[in-house]
Design an enzyme around this catalytic site. Structure first.
Site, PDB file in Angstrom:
ATOM      1  N   LEU A 170       2.354  -3.185   6.024  1.00  0.00           N
ATOM      2  CA  LEU A 170       2.831  -3.355   4.644  1.00  0.00           C
ATOM      3  C   LEU A 170       4.327  -3.670   4.630  1.00  0.00           C
ATOM      4  O   LEU A 170       5.081  -3.181   5.482  1.00  0.00           O
ATOM      5  CB  LEU A 170       2.545  -2.080   3.850  1.00  0.00           C
ATOM      6  N   HIS A 189      -4.707   6.828  12.190  1.00  0.00           N
ATOM      7  CA  HIS A 189      -4.528   6.026  13.397  1.00  0.00           C
ATOM      8  C   HIS A 189      -5.248   6.714  14.559  1.00  0.00           C
ATOM      9  O   HIS A 189      -5.111   7.926  14.731  1.00  0.00           O
ATOM     10  CB  HIS A 189      -3.034   5.863  13.713  1.00  0.00           C
ATOM     11  N   ASP A 212       5.776   4.738   6.594  1.00  0.00           N
ATOM     12  CA  ASP A 212       7.144   4.291   6.316  1.00  0.00           C
ATOM     13  C   ASP A 212       7.231   2.804   6.661  1.00  0.00           C
ATOM     14  O   ASP A 212       6.205   2.148   6.818  1.00  0.00           O
ATOM     15  CB  ASP A 212       8.173   5.167   7.056  1.00  0.00           C
ATOM     16  N   GLU A 213       8.447   2.291   6.831  1.00  0.00           N
ATOM     17  CA  GLU A 213       8.590   0.844   7.020  1.00  0.00           C
ATOM     18  C   GLU A 213       8.191   0.388   8.420  1.00  0.00           C
ATOM     19  O   GLU A 213       8.065  -0.810   8.678  1.00  0.00           O
ATOM     20  CB  GLU A 213      10.029   0.400   6.709  1.00  0.00           C
ATOM     21  N   VAL A 234       5.785   0.529  12.168  1.00  0.00           N
ATOM     22  CA  VAL A 234       4.353   0.442  12.496  1.00  0.00           C
ATOM     23  C   VAL A 234       3.927   1.783  13.100  1.00  0.00           C
ATOM     24  O   VAL A 234       4.319   2.114  14.215  1.00  0.00           O
ATOM     25  CB  VAL A 234       4.086  -0.715  13.492  1.00  0.00           C
TER      26      VAL A 234
END
Ligand code: GAR
Length: 219
Positions: free
Chosen positions: A106, A122, A154-155, A157
């Protein structure tokens, strides 16, 4: 800080979940089952897939949940695809976004719009084996234990704060498929538990550590 939707979810006013999927949808199914049975005070209000024909879409429709495919190729770039996803989720009044086998990263804008309100599952013990093919990575590396992680997105991976983990053994004769099959039931159990904790306002973020508050004794 408390990680929540700003309110305590109840069976009368359940937490509104949006689930993003790309494929088979067994984690979605675990959430559908837990919400339908009343095991958790949450309701799935929309399911969105980036892949046409994802079996997960059919699971949602069978459960009477609105489900749609959004084709990334129909958008000029990732940012506009994610903006459309975010708008669809907001229009449905989604309070918590659950990534359930959603195979896209995202954009930072999307993450900001739902800051601390996106969970992902995950299939490894993060921070080991982030990214694709986590079970194959674990076997190739030779670890003796692997498992699964539910984390806030969060930002990065697979880098967000860890909410829950479960470990399973890795056997000498494991294939990526046999290891995945051993991990999967733990994913389903932990995902439902993580949503329960979020809905009941029992998650506290301290730095990047997530503390789980004890269950309150019934009055
Ligand atoms: C699950 O094993 C999930 O952990 C994994 O994809 C599978 C989806 O299965 N997700 C990732 O690898 C994300 N990086 P499902 O569609 O049956 O829930």
């Amino acid at each position: 800080m408390r990680i929540d939707a700003g309110r305590l979810a109840t069976p009368e006013a359940p937490l509104r979940l949006g689930v993003l999927v790309s494929g088979r949808g067994t984690n979605l199914q675990a959430l559908l089952d837990a919400t339908a049975s009343g095991a958790i005070p949450a309701r799935i209000v929309v399911v969105l897939s980036d892949r046409a024909g994802a079996p997960a879409l059919e699971r949602a429709r069978r459960a009477g949940v609105p489900a749609a495919h959004l084709d990334p190729r129909a958008f000029p770039d990732r940012a506009s695809f994610d903006a459309c996803l975010a708008r669809r989720l907001e229009e449905a009044g989604v309070e918590l976004v659950c990534l359930a086998g959603f195979m896209r990263v995202l954009t930072p804008d999307f993450v900001r719009r739902f800051r601390h309100r996106i969970l992902n599952v995950h299939p490894s013990l993060l921070p080991a084996f982030a990214g694709k093919d986590a079970q194959a990575q674990a076997i190739a590396y030779g670890v003796k234990l692997s498992g699964c992680t539910i984390h806030l997105v969060d930002e990065g991976v697979d880098t967000g704060p860890i909410v829950l983990q479960a470990a399973v053994e890795v056997r000498d004769d494991d294939t990526p498929e046999s290891l995945a099959a051993r991990i999967l039931p733990h994913e389903h159990r932990l995902y439902v538990e993580a949503v329960r904790l979020f809905a009941s306002r029992r998650l506290v973020l301290e730095g990047r550590r997530v503390r789980i508050l004890p269950e309150e004794a019934p009055a």
